[in-house]
Design a protein around this motif. Structure first.
Motif, PDB file in Angstrom:
ATOM      1  N   GLN A 283      51.865  18.721  46.861  1.00 26.99           N
ATOM      2  CA  GLN A 283      51.984  17.487  47.456  1.00 26.99           C
ATOM      3  C   GLN A 283      52.020  18.225  49.458  1.00 26.99           C
ATOM      4  O   GLN A 283      51.733  18.479  49.799  1.00 26.99           O
ATOM      5  N   LYS A 284      50.933  17.405  49.521  1.00 26.22           N
ATOM      6  CA  LYS A 284      50.433  17.502  51.278  1.00 26.22           C
ATOM      7  C   LYS A 284      51.368  17.152  51.797  1.00 26.22           C
ATOM      8  O   LYS A 284      51.859  16.149  51.762  1.00 26.22           O
ATOM      9  N   GLY A 285      51.694  17.427  53.650  1.00 21.89           N
ATOM     10  CA  GLY A 285      52.738  17.030  54.093  1.00 21.89           C
ATOM     11  C   GLY A 285      53.578  17.685  54.177  1.00 21.89           C
ATOM     12  O   GLY A 285      54.702  17.115  54.229  1.00 21.89           O
ATOM     13  N   LYS A 286      54.560  18.510  52.308  1.00 24.67           N
ATOM     14  CA  LYS A 286      55.840  18.461  52.355  1.00 24.67           C
ATOM     15  C   LYS A 286      56.988  19.113  52.956  1.00 24.67           C
ATOM     16  O   LYS A 286      56.361  19.976  54.309  1.00 24.67           O
ATOM     17  N   GLY A 287      57.413  18.129  53.406  1.00 24.72           N
ATOM     18  CA  GLY A 287      58.223  18.710  54.352  1.00 24.72           C
ATOM     19  C   GLY A 287      58.106  18.147  55.292  1.00 24.72           C
ATOM     20  O   GLY A 287      59.145  18.178  56.116  1.00 24.72           O
ATOM     21  N   TYR A 288      57.522  17.686  55.198  1.00 24.58           N
ATOM     22  CA  TYR A 288      57.000  16.229  56.761  1.00 24.58           C
ATOM     23  C   TYR A 288      57.586  14.973  56.689  1.00 24.58           C
ATOM     24  O   TYR A 288      56.256  14.859  56.582  1.00 24.58           O
ATOM     25  N   GLY A 289      57.821  14.253  56.803  1.00 23.38           N
ATOM     26  CA  GLY A 289      58.647  12.901  56.428  1.00 23.38           C
ATOM     27  C   GLY A 289      56.957  12.576  57.036  1.00 23.38           C
ATOM     28  O   GLY A 289      56.419  11.451  55.480  1.00 23.38           O
ATOM     29  N   PRO A 290      56.353  11.909  57.832  1.00 25.86           N
ATOM     30  CA  PRO A 290      55.633  10.966  58.037  1.00 25.86           C
ATOM     31  C   PRO A 290      53.920  11.590  58.239  1.00 25.86           C
ATOM     32  O   PRO A 290      53.088  10.832  57.100  1.00 25.86           O
ATOM     33  N   ALA A 291      53.447  13.189  57.811  1.00 24.78           N
ATOM     34  CA  ALA A 291      52.632  14.031  57.022  1.00 24.78           C
ATOM     35  C   ALA A 291      53.567  13.086  54.974  1.00 24.78           C
ATOM     36  O   ALA A 291      51.894  13.231  54.718  1.00 24.78           O
ATOM     37  N   GLU A 292      54.056  13.184  54.453  1.00 21.61           N
ATOM     38  CA  GLU A 292      54.259  12.609  53.518  1.00 21.61           C
ATOM     39  C   GLU A 292      54.024  11.641  52.804  1.00 21.61           C
ATOM     40  O   GLU A 292      53.593  11.584  52.056  1.00 21.61           O
ATOM     41  N   ALA A 293      54.210  11.024  53.816  1.00 25.30           N
ATOM     42  CA  ALA A 293      54.092   9.321  53.718  1.00 25.30           C
ATOM     43  C   ALA A 293      52.536   9.247  54.108  1.00 25.30           C
ATOM     44  O   ALA A 293      52.378   8.463  53.170  1.00 25.30           O
ATOM     45  N   SER A 294      51.900   9.762  54.856  1.00 22.20           N
ATOM     46  CA  SER A 294      50.706   9.281  54.959  1.00 22.20           C
ATOM     47  C   SER A 294      50.070  10.348  55.159  1.00 22.20           C
ATOM     48  O   SER A 294      49.146  10.963  56.641  1.00 22.20           O
ATOM     49  N   ALA A 295      49.028  11.273  53.692  1.00 21.35           N
ATOM     50  CA  ALA A 295      48.240  12.496  54.122  1.00 21.35           C
ATOM     51  C   ALA A 295      47.028  12.521  54.158  1.00 21.35           C
ATOM     52  O   ALA A 295      46.261  13.238  55.075  1.00 21.35           O
ATOM     53  N   ASP A 296      46.825  11.078  54.262  1.00 18.62           N
ATOM     54  CA  ASP A 296      45.243  11.055  55.002  1.00 18.62           C
ATOM     55  C   ASP A 296      44.781  11.266  56.171  1.00 18.62           C
ATOM     56  O   ASP A 296      44.763  11.608  57.259  1.00 18.62           O
ATOM     57  N   LYS A 297      45.887  10.161  57.182  1.00 19.45           N
ATOM     58  CA  LYS A 297      46.481  10.011  58.789  1.00 19.45           C
ATOM     59  C   LYS A 297      46.657  11.445  59.061  1.00 19.45           C
ATOM     60  O   LYS A 297      46.396  11.421  60.213  1.00 19.45           O
ATOM     61  N   TYR A 298      47.516  12.925  58.430  1.00 20.35           N
ATOM     62  CA  TYR A 298      47.946  13.998  58.834  1.00 20.35           C
ATOM     63  C   TYR A 298      46.973  14.949  58.151  1.00 20.35           C
ATOM     64  O   TYR A 298      47.565  16.081  58.320  1.00 20.35           O
ATOM     65  N   HIS A 299      45.650  14.895  57.474  1.00 16.51           N
ATOM     66  CA  HIS A 299      45.420  15.962  57.260  1.00 16.51           C
ATOM     67  C   HIS A 299      44.808  16.520  58.146  1.00 16.51           C
ATOM     68  O   HIS A 299      44.954  17.958  58.738  1.00 16.51           O
ATOM     69  N   GLY A 300      43.981  15.896  59.209  1.00 14.50           N
ATOM     70  CA  GLY A 300      43.533  16.243  60.447  1.00 14.50           C
ATOM     71  C   GLY A 300      44.496  15.331  62.067  1.00 14.50           C
ATOM     72  O   GLY A 300      44.157  14.288  61.633  1.00 14.50           O
ATOM     73  N   VAL A 301      45.033  15.656  62.545  1.00 11.91           N
ATOM     74  CA  VAL A 301      45.904  15.477  63.728  1.00 11.91           C
ATOM     75  C   VAL A 301      45.340  16.158  65.758  1.00 11.91           C
ATOM     76  O   VAL A 301      44.766  17.083  65.115  1.00 11.91           O
ATOM     77  N   GLN A 302      45.392  14.825  66.263  1.00 11.54           N
ATOM     78  CA  GLN A 302      45.804  15.365  68.000  1.00 11.54           C
ATOM     79  C   GLN A 302      46.952  15.578  68.012  1.00 11.54           C
ATOM     80  O   GLN A 302      47.943  15.908  67.025  1.00 11.54           O
ATOM     81  N   ARG A 303      47.564  16.113  69.279  1.00  8.63           N
ATOM     82  CA  ARG A 303      48.948  16.546  69.213  1.00  8.63           C
ATOM     83  C   ARG A 303      49.561  15.375  68.683  1.00  8.63           C
ATOM     84  O   ARG A 303      49.193  13.707  68.963  1.00  8.63           O
TER      85      ARG A 303
END
Length: 643
Positions: A283-303
């Protein structure tokens, strides 16, 4: 800011330390590795979701395999941050994608644990097969393991490599990290049991025995027996496609369950022959709630803030060039039903997700298949449609033969929207859009434009929409525009005509693309040295504005071309024109400024431009040097100005 507590991870400086840990502590280690990854990326920005999805897999691979002697190849490299932490780079992990810091991808010069560099997708199996054959030629025993995502498996190169590997006896292990496409049935205890069973020596031994027995049967019976075994195993586990390509398929298994991963990896490690594919579901973003809920927005992130997940994106008054392109294309498409849009697995990156919301039936995402995208567009063009093929400059390289053979030779009106043209900051050399002008402007009948600002981009989209005489391309950079007002509708530009932006008499700066702002700043600085400067925007790398260029050469002592691209591009074409016209015989001092003949590593865009000599200071320094004013050059180098 308090860093996460990582007492077990603190004991691991390299994989050999990891392999000394008891197996029942690995889940604890994985939790700490995940926390460390989240904290590091919150500081640097970068690719987050994919890395979080392979934390347990990364731990298991380094635990089971004897890296770096065993070769571990990560396809693309988006998911390699946990790998970097475990392979001696933890102390530098908070320098990711910073100037002088760690690369955001695997990099051979960075660590012996990175046997193959990446940044583009779908290269791992080809490279791994090469390493496996090299091992066999020297009669060595090391393992070669490739980790490739389901998205990367949409590229033809991956299947070319698998087809080749399946026809050979070289021992190669491919881990298919299925984290998006859901090509697997639900993963649970039964599938884990079956995966462990069919990857084990007992089953494989029985299978080989059955093959030998089938070989002694009459031919038609032996063939039916082999097919029966294949279909029975395919029915239980899936994977018939991979079996047809010659791989022994194992899976699917839960990529977050170490109790499932470890025995299967040991089994395939100890297998003695042939290529094996292990299908792992994560699962993309596994273990971090915001990344699990929105995998596309947390593929590449700013600070971002770890507690809330809120990304600290810079505030800008100007829209991105990508958005300007998308909105302009939507406007053109409302007035022309023949306009269609194509991207290669980058709808959000190219802005075509916006186009697709308005015109879903006219928007096509072909997957990671740039070659197909280009020829697909060519096919649409033959039937009277107006295809806009939006591909990053660095990825367009992968479809070059199709541009030449399928588009240019047939003079088909395919429109190439080239995003991320020029230097790209933290993504570094693998993603720099350096080569599109050299590779396109050499093709007969190709029109190549470069937008100086967002208003010019609007006009170039309109120009491409109106142009039906052959292929046409327009390039624009990553990031925000310069803040100029955009026209309500774009107006088609006269093909091959540039414009004078500022009049002068001594020096002429001829810009292609978004270096125009730097040229204007350089003209201001040159005025302080008593040098009256003309600034021109070429607009077109091909066809060149012959009259504009010859007039600049005739009426100025110095002519400098400025472009954000590689050697062999716009400046080279201008030199050829001037030489053919005899303009170089009149004592004209001409300089071409472009990217240096080297790969520029990740850094801030400002630092990259300075290193390339394409900022205002670099332009001024080149002009002064051409006039022999070395003392003034030293003043510029020191960052000073002289009245």
């Amino acid at each position: 800011m308090t860093r996460p507590s990582t007492p077990l991870l603190d004991q691991v400086r390299e994989p050999a330390d990891l392999r000394r840990l008891p197996e029942d502590r690995l889940a604890e280690l994985a939790a700490e590795l995940r926390a460390e990854t989240i904290d590091a990326v919150s500081i640097t920005g970068g690719h987050l979701g994919a890395g979080l999805g392979v934390v347990e897999l990364t731990v298991a691979l380094h635990y089971v395999f004897n890296t770096p002697d065993d070769r571990l190849i990560w396809d693309v490299g988006h998911q390699c941050y946990p790998h970097k932490i475990l392979t001696g780079r933890r102390e530098r992990i908070r320098t990711l994608r910073q100037g002088g810091g760690l690369s955001g991808f695997t990099n051979r010069t960075e660590s012996i644990y990175d046997p193959f560099g990446a940044g583009h997708s779908s290269t791992s199996i080809s490279a791994g097969l090469g390493m496996a054959v090299a091992r066999d030629l020297e009669d060595a025993q090391r393992n070669v393991v490739c980790v490739i995502g389901d998205g990367a498996m949409s590229a033809g190169m991956a299947y070319e490599a698998m087809n080749n590997a399946g026809a050979m006896d070289s021992r190669l292990i491919v881990i298919l990290n299925d984290n998006d496409m859901s090509i697997a049935p639900p993963v649970g205890a039964m599938s884990a049991y079956l995966a462990r069973l069919i990857s084990g020596r007992t089953y494989r031994s029985l299978r080989e025995t059955a093959k030998q027995l089938a070989g002694n049967l009459p031919k038609f019976l032996g063939r039916h027996a082999a097919r029966a075994e294949e279909y029975a195993r395919g029915f239980l586990s899936g994977g018939t496609l991979f079996e047809e390509l010659g791989f022994y398929y194992v899976g699917p298994i839960d990529g977050h369950n170490l109790d499932h991963l470890l025995p299967v990896l040991r089994n395939v490690r100890d297998a003695q022959s042939g290529p094996v594919l292990v299908h792992v579901v994560t699962q993309k973003g596994k273990g971090y709630g915001p990344a699990e809920a929105s995998a596309d927005k947390y593929h590449g992130v700013q600070r971002f803030d770890v507690a809330t997940g809120a990304q600290r994106k810079p505030v800008s008054n100007a829209p991105s060039y990508t958005r300007v392109f998308a909105e302009t294309l939507i406007d053109e498409a409302r007035r022309d039903s023949r306009i269609v849009a194509i991207n290669a697995a980058m709808p959000a990156g190219t802005g075509l997700d916006l186009f697709g919301e308005v015109f879903p039936e006219r928007s096509f995402d072909v997957g990671i298949a740039e070659q197909h995208a280009v020829t697909f567009a060519a096919g649409l063009a033959t039937e009277g449609y107006k295809p806009f093929c939006a591909i990053y400059s660095t990825f367009l390289q992968r479809g070059y033969d199709q541009i030449v053979h399928d588009v240019a030779i047939q003079k088909l009106p395919v429109r190439f929207a080239i995003d991320r043209a020029g230097l790209v900051g933290a993504d570094g050399a693998t993603h720099a859009g350096a080569y599109d002008v050299p590779m396109l402007a050499c093709l007969p009948d190709m029109v190549v434009m470069a937008a100086a600002d967002e208003a010019e981009l609007v006009h170039m989209v309109a120009t491409a929409a109106a142009y039906d005489d052959g292929p046409i391309a327009f390039r624009y950079p990553r990031g925000e525009g310069v803040g100029v007002e955009r026209p309500i509708h774009g107006l088609p530009l006269p093909i091959g005509r540039g414009r004078i932006v500022r009049e002068g008499s001594k020096v002429a700066l001829l810009s292609l693309g978004t270096r125009l702002a730097a040229c204007l700043a350089a003209a201001d600085q040159l005025a302080s040295f008593g040098l009256s400067t003309t600034v021109a925007d070429a607009r077109f790398a091909k066809p060149l504005d012959r009259d504009l260029i010859l007039n600049l050469a005739r009426n100025h002592e110095v002519l400098v071309t400025v472009e954000e691209g590689a050697v062999g591009g716009f400046g080279s074409h201008v030199l050829t024109l001037l030489a053919q016209a005899g303009a170089l015989d009149r004592g004209l001092k001409i300089r071409t400024l472009q990217m240096p003949d080297t790969f520029i590593d990740h850094d801030t865009p400002t630092n990259q431009m300075a290193r390339a000599g394409l900022d205002a200071r670099g332009i001024v320094g080149s002009v002064l040097a051409s006039l022999g004013r070395e003392q003034d050059v030293s003043v510029i180098t020191a960052g000073l100005s002289r009245a």
